[in-house]
Structure formats: C-alpha cells, structure tokens
Design a protein around this motif. Structure first.
Motif, PDB file in Angstrom:
ATOM      1  N   MET A 243      15.217  -1.358  -5.472  1.00 37.64           N
ATOM      2  CA  MET A 243      14.406  -2.563  -5.637  1.00 37.64           C
ATOM      3  C   MET A 243      15.231  -3.803  -5.310  1.00 37.64           C
ATOM      4  O   MET A 243      16.443  -3.824  -5.469  1.00 37.64           O
ATOM      5  N   MET A 244      14.527  -4.851  -4.861  1.00 32.02           N
ATOM      6  CA  MET A 244      15.208  -6.084  -4.514  1.00 32.02           C
ATOM      7  C   MET A 244      15.644  -6.835  -5.759  1.00 32.02           C
ATOM      8  O   MET A 244      14.912  -6.945  -6.736  1.00 32.02           O
ATOM      9  N   LYS A 245      16.862  -7.350  -5.721  1.00 37.55           N
ATOM     10  CA  LYS A 245      17.332  -8.232  -6.779  1.00 37.55           C
ATOM     11  C   LYS A 245      16.966  -9.663  -6.408  1.00 37.55           C
ATOM     12  O   LYS A 245      17.046 -10.055  -5.252  1.00 37.55           O
ATOM     13  N   LEU A 246      16.585 -10.453  -7.398  1.00 33.24           N
ATOM     14  CA  LEU A 246      16.172 -11.831  -7.149  1.00 33.24           C
ATOM     15  C   LEU A 246      17.183 -12.832  -7.691  1.00 33.24           C
ATOM     16  O   LEU A 246      16.846 -13.987  -7.957  1.00 33.24           O
TER      17      LEU A 246
ATOM     18  N   SER B 137      16.815 -10.520   3.275  1.00 36.96           N
ATOM     19  CA  SER B 137      15.679  -9.748   2.765  1.00 36.96           C
ATOM     20  C   SER B 137      14.638 -10.672   2.143  1.00 36.96           C
ATOM     21  O   SER B 137      13.434 -10.524   2.363  1.00 36.96           O
ATOM     22  N   LEU B 138      15.104 -11.647   1.367  1.00 36.41           N
ATOM     23  CA  LEU B 138      14.185 -12.612   0.754  1.00 36.41           C
ATOM     24  C   LEU B 138      13.498 -13.459   1.810  1.00 36.41           C
ATOM     25  O   LEU B 138      12.299 -13.741   1.708  1.00 36.41           O
ATOM     26  N   LYS B 139      14.247 -13.857   2.813  1.00 34.74           N
ATOM     27  CA  LYS B 139      13.641 -14.621   3.920  1.00 34.74           C
ATOM     28  C   LYS B 139      12.553 -13.800   4.596  1.00 34.74           C
ATOM     29  O   LYS B 139      11.467 -14.310   4.907  1.00 34.74           O
ATOM     30  N   SER B 140      12.833 -12.528   4.846  1.00 37.93           N
ATOM     31  CA  SER B 140      11.858 -11.642   5.472  1.00 37.93           C
ATOM     32  C   SER B 140      10.614 -11.490   4.607  1.00 37.93           C
ATOM     33  O   SER B 140       9.483 -11.513   5.103  1.00 37.93           O
TER      34      SER B 140
ATOM     35  N   PHE C  28      10.976   0.448   9.114  1.00 35.39           N
ATOM     36  CA  PHE C  28      12.285   0.575   9.756  1.00 35.39           C
ATOM     37  C   PHE C  28      12.619  -0.632  10.637  1.00 35.39           C
ATOM     38  O   PHE C  28      13.796  -1.013  10.745  1.00 35.39           O
ATOM     39  N   VAL C  29      11.616  -1.232  11.271  1.00 28.70           N
ATOM     40  CA  VAL C  29      11.871  -2.444  12.053  1.00 28.70           C
ATOM     41  C   VAL C  29      12.344  -3.574  11.137  1.00 28.70           C
ATOM     42  O   VAL C  29      13.263  -4.339  11.475  1.00 28.70           O
ATOM     43  N   THR C  30      11.721  -3.687   9.973  1.00 23.24           N
ATOM     44  CA  THR C  30      12.131  -4.727   9.026  1.00 23.24           C
ATOM     45  C   THR C  30      13.555  -4.500   8.546  1.00 23.24           C
ATOM     46  O   THR C  30      14.368  -5.440   8.501  1.00 23.24           O
ATOM     47  N   LEU C  31      13.892  -3.264   8.192  1.00 18.76           N
ATOM     48  CA  LEU C  31      15.263  -2.951   7.784  1.00 18.76           C
ATOM     49  C   LEU C  31      16.255  -3.278   8.897  1.00 18.76           C
ATOM     50  O   LEU C  31      17.323  -3.874   8.655  1.00 18.76           O
TER      51      LEU C  31
ATOM     52  N   PRO D  33      11.524  -5.110   1.975  1.00 16.97           N
ATOM     53  CA  PRO D  33      12.602  -5.736   1.198  1.00 16.97           C
ATOM     54  C   PRO D  33      12.489  -5.469  -0.299  1.00 16.97           C
ATOM     55  O   PRO D  33      13.506  -5.387  -0.991  1.00 16.97           O
ATOM     56  N   VAL D  34      11.279  -5.344  -0.789  1.00 11.77           N
ATOM     57  CA  VAL D  34      11.079  -5.138  -2.229  1.00 11.77           C
ATOM     58  C   VAL D  34      11.571  -3.764  -2.663  1.00 11.77           C
ATOM     59  O   VAL D  34      12.265  -3.621  -3.679  1.00 11.77           O
TER      60      VAL D  34
END
Length: 424
Positions: A1-4, A143-146, A338-341, A276-277
């Motif tokens: 999970m994404m850290k904020l 990741s947050l920007k995305s 996968f494109v996002t990663l 990203p999440v």
C-alpha cells in the motif's frame, strides 16, 4: 500500500495541492473547448488540428525553455507562469463575455499561448520535486503525482460536462483562471532550494554555451541517453496504441458502442489510479531499473496478446463482441498497471540521475523527443489499421517494444547504474 507520509511535508503538500487544482481546471477547459468547437463548427477536424498545432511551439521553444528553466529561479518561474495563465484565461473569459463568442482563430491562439507557458513551466518544474524531496522518497513522490493526475483526469470530464451545461464556456474559463491563480498562490509558500545558475550576461553566446553543456551531459551519461531513447520508442508505441489503436479496434473492429468506449476509458484510468495505491510498497523494494524493464517487458507481451484477441481468428468465433471486448478490457487493465509502474520508475530514475542544475535542459530534450515520437507513431499506426486487420500492426508494436526493452535492458539492469547514480 502507498504511504502518505510525504503529504505531511509542507512543501510537497502545497506543490501537489497547486498541481491538483490547476490540473483539474486545465482538463475541464480542454474538454469544454472540444464541446464548444464541435457545437460552433460541427467539425472534429478543426479541433484535432488545434491539438496538432500545439506541437509547433514545443518543437521551436523546448531548447530555449530548457536553458531558461536552469537559469532563472524556479519558484519565481512557476509562480509567474501560473499567474500568466490565470490572466490569459481570465482575459478570454472577459472577451467571451463582451463578444458573446470565441472565434476559431482566437481558440487557436489560446491553445498556442497556453502551450508556450506550459513549455516554460515544465522546464522550471522539472527539478522542483527532486529539490524538495529526499532521494529515498522520490518513488513515493512520483507515485503520488501519478495518483493525483489519474484522479483528476477521471473527474474533470464529468465536472466539465455538468458545468458546461450550466454555465457554458464562460463559466469554465472563469473556473480555470481561478484555478491557476490558486495554484500560483499555493506555490508562493513553497521553499525551493536554489540550483539555478544564471550567467552574468544573458545573450546568445551564453545561451549556446549552456545549451551545449546540457547536451554534453546527456552524451556522457549512458543512462540519460538510454532513458531518452527508450522513452521515445515507448511514446511512439504506447502513445499511438492508446490514442488511436485501441479506440479504433473497439469502435471499428469490434463494432463497439460509445458506452463501451466510455467503459474502456474508465477502466484504463482506474487501473492507473489503483496502481500507486496498491503496488507502491512492493515496487519500492525492487531495484528501480529492474522494475522498469520487467514492467515494459510484460507490457510488450500483453500488447501482442491484444493483437491476437482483436484479429479475425479470435473475434469471428463469437456472435457478438462481448467476449472479445471483455478480453481486451482485461488485458488493458493489466497493461495500465504495468505501464503506470514503469512510468513512475522511469520518472524516478530520471529525477535521481540527472543533476538538478541541468534538469530543465535535459527534461526539455526528452520532452521534445517524445513530442516528435508520438504523432509519428499515431500516423504510422493509423495508416496501418486502414490497410490491414489490427492483428498485424498491434503485434508489430508489441515486437518493437520488446526489441527496445531487450536492447536497453543491460544499461538498466547493470549494477554499474547505481554507481553512476551515486557519482552524479
């Protein structure tokens, strides 16, 4: 999970807040302008030409903007560009209020002027995130920007459609003008370290010297050259596939409805938002070059699979388009992940490798290459789809991507990459 955790950082939070507001306003305006132009002219060709003409200032001004982005104070530059956009769009709102319409020529002019400010804004913005975020947090920052980009890209058309029906283009222009001013005000409170290096005399000789310095840094760094080269090939392939190929396949090959196109766009956007999440925690544990190469390797294979499920040998086995459409939808959802990663990895690698002092010039060169590659890919794929069934051109796109990944893999998988990162 994404850290904020990064959102607790005042500078980064203010930057993302400004980005979110201006992105929402810009996407709403772009959507509303398309509705307005179609309503006034009834011509999709005119609107398409407006999008195409925005390439010209980027081709001409990118080298200049890159040098200027490294010369001048970045905070002052991004605040100024957002204020210019606010005043420019507000002036158009006043013009519409007084005249009752926007001429086609005036919309052309608006698109060009906004593209010019975006070029200079982007050159100055290139080094901002790496300047205010620690190296170990760059992946999370990208990741947050995305995620923010995906959220507002999804929300903007819906809001724009509602507001356009209530207020027309005038209300959209007012909202976008306010959004850019709000973004500028937000950016005023950001503390950005100064890495700019303005020459004693601003003239052609100093411009040429600093521009060639940036080119020299690109030439000397194998990784930077490969980032730009791989980025151009990927933009050639993926830009064409997502903007032309998949829509054509759904609409023409599968005989899909407008509703199915809408579902496809939503599913693709959702996968890019979800990535990203759910996967940023896992992705941070993988060496960034490996993550990027393996992600693009999987994407190239999935693109070949799209070619197979859109070919006659598969689609003709079914009486309707439900099964082929669902297969296409599932493949595109996985591709979106996968494109996002891979894109987050590519952006993070770029932010890590490139010296902040020349990031404006380097990002402009990469942006220019991608700007050239995308329309070329769209034209080539469009002509290919008109000449043969989608199976062949789509599989060829997958093969081109696969060959590019194989060619560039040694650079990004090589442990020496880490040494170059540390040395830069």
């Amino acid at each position: 999970m994404m850290k904020l955790n990064l959102l607790k950082d005042r500078n980064f939070a203010l930057l993302m807040a400004g980005k979110a507001v201006s992105l929402l306003g810009s996407d709403m305006q772009q959507f509303a302008l398309s509705l307005y132009v179609l309503a006034v002219t009834g011509s999709a060709t005119i609107f398409a030409s407006m999008l195409a003409i925005s390439i010209l200032p980027r081709l001409i001004l990118s080298p200049i903007a890159g040098v200027f982005g490294d010369w001048f104070d970045r905070k002052r530059s991004i605040v100024t560009m957002d204020m210019v956009n606010s005043v420019l769009i507000g002036s158009y709102a006043l013009y519409f209020y007084l005249s009752g319409e926007l001429s086609v020529f005036s919309i052309y002019l608006l698109v060009i002027l906004l593209e010019i400010t975006e070029i200079f804004f982007g050159a100055a913005m290139a080094a901002v995130v790496p300047s205010i975020v620690k190296k170990e947090d760059l992946f999370e920052a990208n990741s947050l920007k995305s995620m923010i980009t995906s959220v507002f890209t999804m929300v903007a058309p819906l809001l724009a459609a509602v507001l356009y029906s209530l207020t027309g283009i005038f209300g959209i222009l007012i909202i976008n003008s306010i959004s850019f001013m709000a973004s500028a005000i937000s950016e005023m409170f950001i503390e950005i370290p100064r890495f700019n290096r303005k020459p004693d005399k601003v003239n052609i000789a100093s411009f040429r010297r600093d521009f060639m310095e940036g080119v020299g840094i690109i030439r000397k760094s194998r990784i930077i050259k490969n980032i730009i080269g791989l980025g151009m090939i990927l933009n050639f392939c993926l830009g064409a596939l997502f903007s032309v190929g998949l829509i054509f396949i759904i609409k023409e090959t599968l005989g899909g409805s407008d509703m199915q196109i809408g579902i496809f766009s939503s599913v693709l956007s959702f996968s890019m938002l979800l990535t990203p999440v759910l996967f940023s925690g896992f992705a941070r544990k993988v060496q960034i070059g490996k993550l990027m190469i393996y992600s693009f390797f999987i994407v190239s294979l999935l693109i070949m699979a799209i070619g197979l499920v859109s070919g006659d040998a598969f689609t003709l086995n079914f009486s309707g388009n439900t099964v082929p459409f669902m297969a296409l939808l599932g493949l595109c959802f996985i591709i979106g992940i996968f494109v996002t990663l891979a894109n987050i990895s590519l952006g993070t690698l770029f932010d890590t490798i490139v010296p902040k002092e020349v990031m404006g010039r380097t990002s402009s060169v990469m942006g220019l290459g991608m700007t050239i590659a995308a329309p070329v890919g769209q034209i080539v794929l469009g002509a290919s789809l008109d000449a043969m069934e989608p199976l062949f051109p789509v599989v060829i796109i997958g093969v081109i991507m696969l060959l590019a990944v194989i060619y560039y893999r040694k650079t990004f998988l090589n442990p020496e990459m880490e040494q170059e990162k540390a040395a830069v």
